[in-house]
Design an enzyme around this catalytic site. Structure first.
Site, PDB file in Angstrom:
ATOM      1  N   HIS A  88     -68.123  41.194  24.937  1.00 44.04           N
ATOM      2  CA  HIS A  88     -69.260  41.402  25.329  1.00 44.04           C
ATOM      3  C   HIS A  88     -70.354  40.617  24.405  1.00 44.04           C
ATOM      4  CE1 HIS A  88     -69.710  44.969  22.576  1.00 44.04           C
ATOM      5  NE2 HIS A  88     -70.844  44.714  22.592  1.00 44.04           N
ATOM      6  N   ASP A 224     -61.847  44.274  24.145  1.00 42.44           N
ATOM      7  CA  ASP A 224     -63.133  43.739  24.188  1.00 42.44           C
ATOM      8  C   ASP A 224     -63.377  42.586  22.946  1.00 42.44           C
ATOM      9  OD1 ASP A 224     -65.978  43.339  24.120  1.00 42.44           O
ATOM     10  OD2 ASP A 224     -66.602  45.411  24.251  1.00 42.44           O
ATOM     11  N   SER A 656     -71.585  45.373  16.906  1.00 43.62           N
ATOM     12  CA  SER A 656     -70.338  45.057  17.922  1.00 43.62           C
ATOM     13  C   SER A 656     -69.980  43.730  17.314  1.00 43.62           C
ATOM     14  CB  SER A 656     -70.862  44.715  19.059  1.00 43.62           C
ATOM     15  OG  SER A 656     -71.162  45.597  19.791  1.00 43.62           O
TER      16      SER A 656
HETATM   17  N1  ARG Z   1     -71.563  49.961  24.438  1.00 47.93           N
HETATM   18  C1  ARG Z   1     -71.221  48.637  23.770  1.00 47.93           C
HETATM   19  C2  ARG Z   1     -72.485  48.087  23.235  1.00 47.93           C
HETATM   20  O1  ARG Z   1     -73.396  48.701  22.971  1.00 47.93           O
HETATM   21  C3  ARG Z   1     -70.612  47.521  24.623  1.00 47.93           C
HETATM   22  C4  ARG Z   1     -71.361  47.044  25.860  1.00 47.93           C
HETATM   23  C5  ARG Z   1     -70.902  45.914  26.680  1.00 47.93           C
HETATM   24  N2  ARG Z   1     -71.553  46.114  28.006  1.00 47.93           N
HETATM   25  C6  ARG Z   1     -71.539  46.793  29.129  1.00 47.93           C
HETATM   26  N3  ARG Z   1     -72.466  46.814  30.070  1.00 47.93           N
HETATM   27  N4  ARG Z   1     -70.473  47.342  29.358  1.00 47.93           N
HETATM   28  O2  ARG Z   1     -72.711  46.812  23.268  1.00 47.93           O
HETATM   29  N1  GLU Z   2     -71.789  47.671  21.633  1.00 46.20           N
HETATM   30  C1  GLU Z   2     -72.643  47.820  20.537  1.00 46.20           C
HETATM   31  C2  GLU Z   2     -73.341  46.393  20.363  1.00 46.20           C
HETATM   32  O1  GLU Z   2     -73.340  45.450  21.063  1.00 46.20           O
HETATM   33  C3  GLU Z   2     -71.990  48.498  19.375  1.00 46.20           C
HETATM   34  C4  GLU Z   2     -71.758  49.812  19.798  1.00 46.20           C
HETATM   35  C5  GLU Z   2     -72.799  50.627  19.217  1.00 46.20           C
HETATM   36  O2  GLU Z   2     -74.109  50.414  19.455  1.00 46.20           O
HETATM   37  O3  GLU Z   2     -72.455  51.434  18.227  1.00 46.20           O
HETATM   38  O4  GLU Z   2     -73.614  46.448  19.117  1.00 46.20           O
END
Ligand code: ARG
Ligand code: GLU
Length: 725
Positions: A88, A224, A656
């Protein structure tokens, strides 16, 4: 007796409050590793020293940690600059190389050799050379009775001087940031590489498996990850993209441990967390939960409903909107989880209790009482004053600044007109040159029909939710001319505006400036945008900024007050996109009564979630075959293929793609998310339920080797097995 009792209670309370932050909480600055963290980390199992992690004298772990594009983290895992980050994180790049013919989103992409690696204009990879505490020089001459303006201009002047005195090589850069709400300043000497190429990515059905349904949730089964490579000039220094550039040779790269993880294993996450707010007063959290988050969630939900439907109907639209949709959906869901978590962990009450303790503590010290006694009541007064503005602001930024693309394009055309008014033909030309490449990307991924639907829905929401005094008459008039129908209003604007079509916009940009300004200023999208924004700027934004400035000052004093009131407590600064490390353990958790979440998932779980042909839960045939034949190569654990695992490391957005590192300094996993119950950790870290989610490095190796047949990448890496000896 009573007095002694009170005295003892006070001591006990002090000790309780001053206890070191629970292991897991904290995003620490690497330069204080030795003094603040090394002993605790070694007690928890760390086998290397502070100097092995962060050193200015020799290659250390930090030399393998990269700020990826300024928004994510990545790490170097080979002597040839090979980098690992999240799928991502590379999503925008993968998407930009994708077309219906070369559908890398759907099918994945693997370069067979250096020559096939794909350049990404604008993408950077930043390494940290050194960190310096420059607080003293930055705050030289700063006095308590200065106005904020005086204070800031003195600091700016000081920082200019600091910049000139810090030793650096010609190709290095200096970034200076405030920490602890402006009570301290640190300088980062960096090297920014500008040629970063895409090396490989799995198909979305692996790299984004579970998509929005599984996002922010455990148990998780997402692979991921994606691979990039840093290229440098022949001298190994940063260079603009060129075919002649060569793979970067790092000072350090992370060896990879294929030992696997067990409950309680030491883990450390090194990276660039973006933003946290751990020292807010209870009033701020209340406003976030009650006012700001619900507004943002509501707007995004409306936009996403429309976007998702259009993307599911048409593959071309899906490709165009994939990256944009993911960004919008990610924080939509994050804010929902954050609100739930703040409520269920009684974060506001906990802050109030803490504030009561703080108040008691400063009451005991006349000087502190005098200096800090008014902070909390002032917070209360100012947050109450801020509330109506914060409400409109949340709607405005989501509707006008974010989710209606036409309004973004219109805003830029408005700035082009202003460039002419302020700086004449030259100003116009300069800005026009910058707009051209931006707009050619913008319209490549734009679908006016879809945007028109979003416009209709969000304009209605704005008009309904925002106090009538902030709605311009112009919008009311337009709406009644459209018989009160937002669909009709949208139709008329999108039919008449020039800004919903690339060729018309480009034609205006190429006009003689005075003519262009004329065309822009009579455009119906421009007029609507201008009326809404003018009213907003004068009645909301300026007030909001005024109050926010006062709050920033208070927050700075409050931070200093906390450090003075609890001198034995180690404080860590809020995240601000600078290099930090956090440490914890591989750890299961109990999300609610009688429910335990185990710390690891397996490929069998992917198959449990498999829904043939589904938008989120499809599984590629080859992966199903590998699962059936248990063809896991050397990467399995007792015949099973691990996929993701949990840790108690304190992470946030920006982390991330951060490496999860074992006690010996080897890579064991790739951080990519947090669990649903713990998404509120940016505001209120709770060690019992806050967990970060990592992809097991063995799953990544398995996909690269067995699924993608990209064994040449594995050959570049250094695999080790410290546990097995
Ligand atoms: N929650 C993770 C982060 O904050 C992964 C995001 C991936 N994006 C999504 N829409 N699934 O970045
Ligand atoms: N998916 C998040 C990012 O893009 C990291 C997850 C979080 O926020 O802890 O940085």
């Amino acid at each position: 007796m009573n007095r002694i009792f009170r005295f003892c209670t006070a001591i006990v309370l002090l000790v309780l409050l001053a206890k070191p932050v629970s292991a897991g909480e904290g995003m620490w600055l690497p330069i204080f590793l030795k003094s603040l963290n090394e002993a605790e980390m070694q007690r928890m199992g760390l086998k290397i020293s502070a100097e092995d992690i962060y050193s200015v004298n020799k290659g250390s772990l930090k030399d393998a940690i990269v700020h990826f594009g300024g928004f994510c983290t990545s790490q170097i895992i080979s002597p040839n600059g090979l980098m690992l980050t999240n799928h991502h994180c590379g999503y925008g790049q993968i998407q930009s190389h994708t077309s219906l013919e070369n559908n890398y989103l759907r099918n994945g992409f693997w370069a067979a050799n250096y020559g096939e690696e794909l350049p990404n204009p604008g993408l950077t990879a930043t390494l940290i050379v050194r960190i310096e505490d420059v607080s003293e020089a930055a705050l030289m001459g700063v006095k308590n009775d200065m106005t904020e303006k005086e204070r800031q201009s003195l600091i700016d002047k000081n920082l200019n001087e600091v910049r000139n005195t810090i030793e650096k090589k010609e190709y290095e850069e200096i970034v200076i940031r405030p920490f602890f709400k402006g009570n301290q300043y640190f300088a980062f000497v960096t090297v920014v590489y500008r040629d970063v190429r895409l090396v490989g990515a799995p198909p979305e059905s692996i790299g984004k498996f579970g998509a929005d349904t599984d996002n922010w949730v455990w148990p998780r089964h997402t692979g991921d990850f994606s691979f990039f490579r840093i290229y440098a000039g022949k001298d190994n220094l940063p260079a603009d993209y060129s075919e002649d550039n060569v793979p970067y040779q790092p000072k350090h790269f992370l060896p990879i441990s294929t030992d696997g993880v067990e409950e309680g294993d030491f883990t450390m996450v090194f990276g660039f967390p973006g933003r946290t707010n751990e020292y807010l007063p209870s009033y701020a959290i209340d406003q976030l939960v009650e006012v700001v988050n619900p507004a943002r969630i509501g707007v995004r939900e409306a936009a996403l409903n429309i976007m998702d439907a259009a993307m599911r109907k048409d593959e071309q639209t899906r490709i165009k909107y994939a990256s944009k949709q993911a960004r919008i959906a990610n924080y939509w869901k994050k804010w929902k989880g954050e609100n739930l978590g703040l409520i269920s962990t009684h974060a506001i009450r906990k802050k109030q209790d803490f504030e009561a303790e703080f108040t008691k503590t400063i009451q005991r010290n006349p000087e502190m009482k005098l200096q800090y006694g008014k902070l909390l009541p002032e917070f209360q007064r100012l947050y109450a004053e801020l509330e109506p503005y914060a409400h409109v602001r949340a709607y405005h930024s989501e509707v006008m600044g974010r989710n209606i693309e036409l309004m973004r394009a219109t805003g830029l055309m408005g700035r082009l007109a202003n460039a002419y008014k302020n700086n004449g033909a030259q100003g116009f030309q300069g800005f026009a040159e910058r707009l051209k490449p931006f707009f050619s990307n913008f319209y490549k991924d734009y679908n006016a029909e879809l945007d028109q639907k979003i416009f209709a829905s969000l304009m209605q929401l704005y008009q309904e939710k925002v106090d009538a005094q902030y709605i311009p008459d112009h919008l009311r008039e337009q709406l009644s001319a459209a018989q009160g129908s937002y669909e009709q209003l949208a139709k008329e604007i999108y039919e008449k505006t020039a800004f919903a079509q690339a060729d018309k916009v480009m034609a205006i940009i190429d006009m003689e400036p005075a003519k262009a300004v004329e065309a822009i200023e009579k455009d119906p999208a421009f007029l609507l945008n201008q009326h809404i924004n003018d009213l907003y700027d004068t009645k909301v934004e300026s007030k909001y900024n005024d109050i926010q400035k006062q709050l920033d000052r208070l927050q700075r004093h409050y931070m200093a007050a906390l450090m003075a009131a609890f001198p034995d407590k180690p404080f860590y600064p809020d995240a601000n996109s600078t290099l930090r490390f956090t440490y914890g353990q591989v750890k299961s958790y109990q999300p609610r009564d009688a429910v335990t979440y185990l710390n690891k998932t397996y490929l069998s779980g992917v198959m449990e979630k498999y829904v043939p042909g589904d938008y989120e839960f499809d599984v590629p045939e080859k992966l199903r075959q590998l699962y059936e034949s248990k063809d896991y190569g050397p990467y399995a654990e007792n015949g099973k293929m691990p996929v993701c695992f949990l840790g108690s490391n304190h992470t946030t957005g920006g982390n991330s793609g951060s490496p999860a590192i074992d006690a010996h300094g080897n890579l064991i996993g790739l951080n990519f998310d947090r669990v649903w119950e713990g998404t509120m950790s940016d505001i209120n870290y709770d060690p019992s339920i806050c967990r970060n989610i990592m992809v097991d490095i063995r799953y990544i190796l398995f996909i690269v080797d067995k699924y993608a047949d990209a064994g040449h990448l594995i050959k570049e890496m250094k695999l080790v097995q410290p546990k097995k000896g």
